[in-house]
Design an enzyme around this catalytic site. Structure first.
Site, PDB file in Angstrom:
ATOM      1  N   HIS A 120      -1.045   8.778  -9.734  1.00  0.00           N
ATOM      2  CA  HIS A 120      -1.352   7.488  -9.100  1.00  0.00           C
ATOM      3  C   HIS A 120      -2.727   7.029  -9.602  1.00  0.00           C
ATOM      4  O   HIS A 120      -3.743   7.252  -8.956  1.00  0.00           O
ATOM      5  CB  HIS A 120      -1.354   7.634  -7.579  1.00  0.00           C
ATOM      6  CG  HIS A 120      -1.461   6.350  -6.834  1.00  0.00           C
ATOM      7  ND1 HIS A 120      -0.801   6.105  -5.647  1.00  0.00           N
ATOM      8  CD2 HIS A 120      -2.169   5.222  -7.079  1.00  0.00           C
ATOM      9  CE1 HIS A 120      -1.086   4.898  -5.217  1.00  0.00           C
ATOM     10  NE2 HIS A 120      -1.938   4.344  -6.068  1.00  0.00           N
ATOM     11  N   GLU A 147       2.679   5.914  -9.977  1.00  0.00           N
ATOM     12  CA  GLU A 147       2.527   5.103  -8.774  1.00  0.00           C
ATOM     13  C   GLU A 147       1.301   4.203  -8.901  1.00  0.00           C
ATOM     14  O   GLU A 147       0.347   4.546  -9.602  1.00  0.00           O
ATOM     15  CB  GLU A 147       2.303   5.984  -7.542  1.00  0.00           C
ATOM     16  CG  GLU A 147       3.418   6.934  -7.218  1.00  0.00           C
ATOM     17  CD  GLU A 147       3.089   7.762  -5.976  1.00  0.00           C
ATOM     18  OE1 GLU A 147       4.035   8.331  -5.404  1.00  0.00           O
ATOM     19  OE2 GLU A 147       1.903   7.843  -5.587  1.00  0.00           O
ATOM     20  N   HIS A 197       4.459  11.323   1.283  1.00  0.00           N
ATOM     21  CA  HIS A 197       3.171  11.191   1.964  1.00  0.00           C
ATOM     22  C   HIS A 197       3.121  12.145   3.158  1.00  0.00           C
ATOM     23  O   HIS A 197       3.817  11.955   4.151  1.00  0.00           O
ATOM     24  CB  HIS A 197       2.871   9.761   2.431  1.00  0.00           C
ATOM     25  CG  HIS A 197       1.389   9.511   2.522  1.00  0.00           C
ATOM     26  ND1 HIS A 197       0.650   9.000   1.466  1.00  0.00           N
ATOM     27  CD2 HIS A 197       0.499   9.754   3.498  1.00  0.00           C
ATOM     28  CE1 HIS A 197      -0.621   8.916   1.808  1.00  0.00           C
ATOM     29  NE2 HIS A 197      -0.748   9.371   3.040  1.00  0.00           N
TER      30      HIS A 197
END
Length: 239
Positions: free
Chosen positions: A43, A70, A191
């Site tokens: 990410h 991401e 998450h």
């Protein structure tokens, strides 16, 4: 079978803290794959506080499983590096520059037209697209209207409520997953999933294709070792 994609952001955070190349991100990614991970997730953020843009290019050369990038498609060099490197999947996340970590899914109704254009751009380049959403039926339906290939359910609320009442915590995720299946959307999740809650989540969510796990997995690896930890997470997905 649900795939495990290992998010290696925290490895980059540790590396950057000393300004050198230890631990080496490329070696870590190769080791994760060797130990059984079925994907590598990164990410990159505009401030490069963990993943640097150069890492995106370096990892593209060596990742042989699924490569998932991401990020917020409207900030920094995200679009440039994604379209240049052509990962397996681009996961669009609406995090802001000030966010410590991702903390909400997209409002797929309000931002529908904007996301529709972005999704098509990545799909036209041959990239599978996933949109990060909260477990809300309207947001799932909005994602389907956009034309995305998959959604990624933001699982923080499940993780935070799991210990107190796991049946209540998972209920909105089950409903969201069932609606996603009805609409023909692929389903990812991530998450704060951990060794404590992953098996229960996996057993109760229909059609789960992939989980992306970083922080908890890397923390566990400090005590248990990376190879053993990845095997333990895979075991949760096989229960």
């Amino acid at each position: 079978m649900t795939k495990l994609s290992v998010n290696i952001n925290k490895i980059a955070t540790l590396r950057n803290s000393r300004g050198h190349d230890m631990p080496n991100l490329v070696k870590t990614a190769l080791d994760c794959e060797r130990f059984g991970a079925e994907g590598i997730t990164i990410h990159p953020r505009p401030d490069e506080r963990h993943i640097k843009y150069q890492d995106v290019f370096d990892l593209k050369k060596i990742v042989t499983t699924e490569y998932n990038i991401e990020g917020n498609p409207t900030e920094g060099r995200f679009e440039e590096v994604v379209l240049t490197n052509l990962p397996t999947q681009a996961t669009l996340v609406p995090d802001t520059l000030s966010a410590v970590t991702s903390n909400a899914g997209w409002d797929t109704v309000t931002h529908q037209e904007h996301l529709k254009k972005l999704v098509k751009k990545y799909q036209d380049a041959g990239i599978r697209v996933s949109i990060f959403v909260d477990p809300d039926i309207k947001m799932v339906e909005g994602a389907a209207a956009i034309g995305t290939d998959r959604i990624e359910l933001y699982t923080e609320s499940f993780a935070s409520e799991y210990a107190a009442n796991k049946e209540k915590a998972i209920e909105p995720f089950v409903k969201a997953a069932e609606r996603a299946q009805e609409l023909g959307l692929g389903l990812n999740a991530g998450h704060d999933l951990s060794l404590e809650n992953l098996a229960y989540f996996h057993q109760n969510i229909p059609g789960l294709l992939e989980v992306s796990i970083g922080h908890a997995l890397i923390c566990d690896a400090l005590y248990l070792g990376l190879e053993n930890t990845i095997q333990l997470y895979l075991r949760q997905l096989n229960k």
